[in-house]
Design a protein around this motif. Structure first.
Motif, PDB file in Angstrom:
ATOM      1  N   VAL A   1      -5.829  -0.101  -4.281  1.00 48.36           N
ATOM      2  CA  VAL A   1      -5.120  -0.600  -3.104  1.00 48.36           C
ATOM      3  C   VAL A   1      -5.940  -0.243  -1.875  1.00 48.36           C
ATOM      4  CG1 VAL A   1      -2.879  -0.321  -4.215  1.00 48.36           C
ATOM      5  CG2 VAL A   1      -3.740   1.494  -2.758  1.00 48.36           C
ATOM      6  N   ARG A   2      -5.876  -1.107  -0.886  1.00 48.27           N
ATOM      7  CA  ARG A   2      -6.621  -0.854   0.356  1.00 48.27           C
ATOM      8  C   ARG A   2      -5.681  -0.251   1.395  1.00 48.27           C
ATOM      9  NH1 ARG A   2     -10.836  -4.758   3.650  1.00 48.27           N
ATOM     10  NH2 ARG A   2     -11.135  -3.344   5.425  1.00 48.27           N
ATOM     11  N   LEU A   3      -6.113   0.846   1.987  1.00 43.70           N
ATOM     12  CA  LEU A   3      -5.342   1.466   3.049  1.00 43.70           C
ATOM     13  C   LEU A   3      -5.603   0.732   4.360  1.00 43.70           C
ATOM     14  CD1 LEU A   3      -5.797   5.287   2.301  1.00 43.70           C
ATOM     15  CD2 LEU A   3      -3.900   3.793   1.672  1.00 43.70           C
TER      16      LEU A   3
ATOM     17  N   PHE B   1      -0.567   0.312   3.209  1.00 41.40           N
ATOM     18  CA  PHE B   1      -1.523  -0.123   2.193  1.00 41.40           C
ATOM     19  C   PHE B   1      -1.227  -1.561   1.798  1.00 41.40           C
ATOM     20  CE2 PHE B   1       1.935   1.552  -0.483  1.00 41.40           C
ATOM     21  CZ  PHE B   1       2.055   0.574  -1.460  1.00 41.40           C
ATOM     22  N   ALA B   2      -2.253  -2.235   1.247  1.00 40.42           N
ATOM     23  CA  ALA B   2      -2.129  -3.638   0.848  1.00 40.42           C
ATOM     24  C   ALA B   2      -2.661  -3.803  -0.563  1.00 40.42           C
ATOM     25  CB  ALA B   2      -2.909  -4.546   1.807  1.00 40.42           C
ATOM     26  N   CYS B   3      -1.946  -4.589  -1.374  1.00 41.80           N
ATOM     27  CA  CYS B   3      -2.387  -4.898  -2.730  1.00 41.80           C
ATOM     28  C   CYS B   3      -1.649  -6.147  -3.187  1.00 41.80           C
ATOM     29  CB  CYS B   3      -2.139  -3.733  -3.686  1.00 41.80           C
ATOM     30  SG  CYS B   3      -0.402  -3.315  -3.915  1.00 41.80           S
ATOM     31  N   SER B   4      -2.023  -6.664  -4.346  1.00 36.41           N
ATOM     32  CA  SER B   4      -1.377  -7.855  -4.882  1.00 36.41           C
ATOM     33  C   SER B   4       0.018  -7.522  -5.405  1.00 36.41           C
ATOM     34  CB  SER B   4      -2.217  -8.455  -6.009  1.00 36.41           C
ATOM     35  OG  SER B   4      -2.241  -7.582  -7.122  1.00 36.41           O
ATOM     36  N   THR B   5       0.812  -8.564  -5.652  1.00 39.81           N
ATOM     37  CA  THR B   5       2.158  -8.368  -6.182  1.00 39.81           C
ATOM     38  C   THR B   5       2.122  -7.731  -7.567  1.00 39.81           C
ATOM     39  OG1 THR B   5       2.886 -10.324  -4.956  1.00 39.81           O
ATOM     40  CG2 THR B   5       4.326  -9.533  -6.711  1.00 39.81           C
TER      41      THR B   5
ATOM     42  N   ARG C   1     -15.518   2.979   1.624  1.00 38.33           N
ATOM     43  CA  ARG C   1     -16.618   2.023   1.490  1.00 38.33           C
ATOM     44  C   ARG C   1     -16.843   1.393   2.849  1.00 38.33           C
ATOM     45  NH1 ARG C   1     -14.160  -0.858  -3.819  1.00 38.33           N
ATOM     46  NH2 ARG C   1     -14.635   0.779  -5.348  1.00 38.33           N
ATOM     47  N   GLY C   2     -17.918   1.791   3.496  1.00 30.96           N
ATOM     48  CA  GLY C   2     -18.138   1.332   4.851  1.00 30.96           C
ATOM     49  C   GLY C   2     -17.074   1.904   5.767  1.00 30.96           C
ATOM     50  N   SER C   3     -16.341   1.021   6.428  1.00 30.41           N
ATOM     51  CA  SER C   3     -15.252   1.461   7.307  1.00 30.41           C
ATOM     52  C   SER C   3     -13.887   1.329   6.639  1.00 30.41           C
ATOM     53  CB  SER C   3     -15.272   0.644   8.598  1.00 30.41           C
ATOM     54  OG  SER C   3     -15.122  -0.743   8.314  1.00 30.41           O
ATOM     55  N   ALA C   4     -13.871   0.918   5.366  1.00 29.18           N
ATOM     56  CA  ALA C   4     -12.606   0.692   4.664  1.00 29.18           C
ATOM     57  C   ALA C   4     -12.287   1.868   3.743  1.00 29.18           C
ATOM     58  CB  ALA C   4     -12.680  -0.599   3.853  1.00 29.18           C
ATOM     59  N   PHE C   5     -10.989   2.131   3.594  1.00 31.11           N
ATOM     60  CA  PHE C   5     -10.511   3.203   2.724  1.00 31.11           C
ATOM     61  C   PHE C   5      -9.662   2.603   1.605  1.00 31.11           C
ATOM     62  CE2 PHE C   5     -11.286   5.182   6.793  1.00 31.11           C
ATOM     63  CZ  PHE C   5     -11.928   6.367   6.461  1.00 31.11           C
ATOM     64  N   TYR C   6      -9.821   3.171   0.393  1.00 33.09           N
ATOM     65  CA  TYR C   6      -9.095   2.672  -0.767  1.00 33.09           C
ATOM     66  C   TYR C   6      -8.498   3.856  -1.530  1.00 33.09           C
ATOM     67  CZ  TYR C   6     -11.762  -1.618   0.022  1.00 33.09           C
ATOM     68  OH  TYR C   6     -12.319  -2.743   0.578  1.00 33.09           O
ATOM     69  N   LEU C   7      -7.404   3.575  -2.228  1.00 38.04           N
ATOM     70  CA  LEU C   7      -6.828   4.519  -3.178  1.00 38.04           C
ATOM     71  C   LEU C   7      -6.932   3.903  -4.569  1.00 38.04           C
ATOM     72  CD1 LEU C   7      -3.619   5.849  -1.386  1.00 38.04           C
ATOM     73  CD2 LEU C   7      -5.605   7.207  -2.077  1.00 38.04           C
ATOM     74  N   ILE C   8      -7.516   4.644  -5.504  1.00 40.71           N
ATOM     75  CA  ILE C   8      -7.634   4.210  -6.892  1.00 40.71           C
ATOM     76  C   ILE C   8      -6.589   4.998  -7.688  1.00 40.71           C
ATOM     77  CG2 ILE C   8      -9.173   3.838  -8.824  1.00 40.71           C
ATOM     78  CD1 ILE C   8     -10.085   2.470  -6.276  1.00 40.71           C
ATOM     79  N   ALA C   9      -5.505   4.333  -8.057  1.00 41.40           N
ATOM     80  CA  ALA C   9      -4.370   5.000  -8.696  1.00 41.40           C
ATOM     81  C   ALA C   9      -4.426   4.822 -10.211  1.00 41.40           C
ATOM     82  CB  ALA C   9      -3.054   4.455  -8.148  1.00 41.40           C
ATOM     83  N   THR C  10      -4.131   5.881 -10.944  1.00 44.47           N
ATOM     84  CA  THR C  10      -4.099   5.843 -12.400  1.00 44.47           C
ATOM     85  C   THR C  10      -2.715   5.437 -12.882  1.00 44.47           C
ATOM     86  OG1 THR C  10      -5.713   7.651 -12.472  1.00 44.47           O
ATOM     87  CG2 THR C  10      -4.492   7.180 -14.507  1.00 44.47           C
ATOM     88  N   CYS C  11      -2.681   4.495 -13.831  1.00 43.12           N
ATOM     89  CA  CYS C  11      -1.415   4.014 -14.393  1.00 43.12           C
ATOM     90  C   CYS C  11      -1.448   4.184 -15.916  1.00 43.12           C
ATOM     91  CB  CYS C  11      -1.174   2.546 -14.037  1.00 43.12           C
ATOM     92  SG  CYS C  11      -0.986   2.233 -12.277  1.00 43.12           S
TER      93      CYS C  11
END
Length: 386
Positions: free
Chosen positions: A7-9, A143-147, A166-176
């Motif tokens: 997901v992108r913050l 945060f933004a992500c797909s449905t 990554r660059g100026s963008a922040f992401y969260l990588i969540a474990t499911c």
């Protein structure tokens, strides 16, 4: 089975500054911990904690962040040891291996930092997270992500999530943790999948993923990188950084599309999948210098992993077969001859006269080998009662 959701913050300026400062601080601390670990002979995590925990707290890291930083360093040395044991860094006297063993592991300023549920909480209804930083707890970070990704987060998120920049963008990588579908023990047959450069994937069911567009994309990216590197100006370096990972993302997207098509088609027909075991192919295959770029740009390992987890997700049998002679053997009569392969695209059997596309022929051989492997693995070896 474990899957990850990205997901992108969407932080505001103040929140973004706090996140960037946090990643920089924890990775600087990780580099210091790495030096201490090497100095003490890379001790176990508990012992390493005794040497570093108090200092990490003094540097402004919270209790959980300090624990995760120590664990991140220890895991990095565990991975290094596994690579050395597997021979991935060369022989004991090689420069690469000596350098890896004699210097502490360093972490990039924007390297991933793990968060657990004490440091990070999710508010799915409003699409925000609450996250720990060195400037205090940030609440209401959007945060933004797909449905589909949001649905998976709601139903299956479990364990740690990694914060990356990554660059100026922040992401969260969540474990499911997604429950596995029971394996189909009685497939109607197998679909053979042949991997290549001209055709990325060819299946015995008739699907062919041409590699022409991807190869053209890679050539354009390579030519552009060469021009920008030769120019060497600040604007050229800035453009190179901007285009970083673009080819990698494009190839990964294509592999997702191809793997989904292959698995969906096989699932609809009740088939299992048979793939070639291509481990170590880059070391075995010898090419001219002008062909090495194409060889090492192959992303077959990634495509194979995508097919494997998608097949496992739907309970589809997947077997790996020996790739020997799949391109030289006739799928009709079984005759093996190097001269059967006329050129890249044409197969003509010198025994029975069968003529077909070379990739189609290979996929049928892989299918047949896959069925043999599946049956052999399931046959009882117990002697019949007398």
């Amino acid at each position: 089975m474990k899957l990850v959701v990205q997901v992108r913050l969407m932080p505001d300026a103040v929140q973004a500054s706090a996140l960037e400062c946090t990643l920089r601080r924890v990775n600087e601390a990780a580099c210091w911990v790495s030096g201490v670990a090497l100095e003490h002979g890379v001790p176990r995590e508990y012992e390493l904690r005794k040497h570093t925990y108090a200092e990490l707290k003094a540097r402004g890291l919270g209790a959980q962040a300090a624990q995760h930083t120590i664990k991140k360093v220890r895991d990095a040395y565990t991975a290094l040891k596994a690579n050395i044991r597997a021979g991935n860094l060369g022989k004991p006297s090689s420069k690469r291996r000596v350098k890896a063993e004699s210097k502490p592991i360093m972490f990039r300023r924007e390297a991933a930092q793990p968060y657990d549920d004490r440091c990070l909480s999710w508010q799915y209804d409003v699409g925000t997270v609450s996250i720990w930083t060195t400037s205090g707890r940030l609440r209401g970070v959007r945060f933004a992500c797909s449905t589909d990704a949001l649905k998976m987060l709601r139903e299956h998120r479990k364990g740690e999530s990694d914060l990356i920049q990554r660059g100026s963008a922040f992401y969260l990588i969540a474990t499911c943790e997604v429950p596995e579908t029971p394996l189909n023990e009685n497939p109607a047959g197998f679909t053979g999948v042949d991997l290549g450069i001209v055709n990325i994937a060819t299946t015995s069911s008739g699907y062919r993923a041409a590699g022409r567009a991807l190869n053209r994309h890679r050539k354009r990216q390579l030519d552009l990188r060469r021009k920008l590197q030769a120019k060497g100006t600040k604007s050229a370096k800035r453009l190179l950084k901007k285009r970083n990972r673009r080819e990698q993302r494009h190839a990964a997207n294509q592999n997702h599309i191809i793997s989904k098509t292959i698995v969906t088609t096989a699932e609809r027909t009740g088939h299992g999948l048979a793939l070639e075991a291509l481990t170590g192919i880059r070391d075995r295959v010898r090419h001219r210098k002008d062909q090495r770029t194409k060889l090492h740009a192959w992303s077959f390992h990634q495509l194979g992993r995508f097919i494997a987890y998608k097949a496992k997700k739907v309970g589809m049998p997947l077997v790996y077969v020996d790739p020997a002679y799949t391109s030289q053997q006739c799928s009709e009569c079984g005759h093996i001859d190097r001269r059967n392969r006329i050129d890249q695209a044409t197969f003509a059997c010198r025994s029975c006269g069968t003529v077909m596309n070379a990739d189609d022929n290979a996929s049928h051989n892989i299918r047949r080998k896959g069925e043999t492997v599946w049956i052999a693995g399931r046959e009882s070896r117990v002697p019949a009662p007398t």
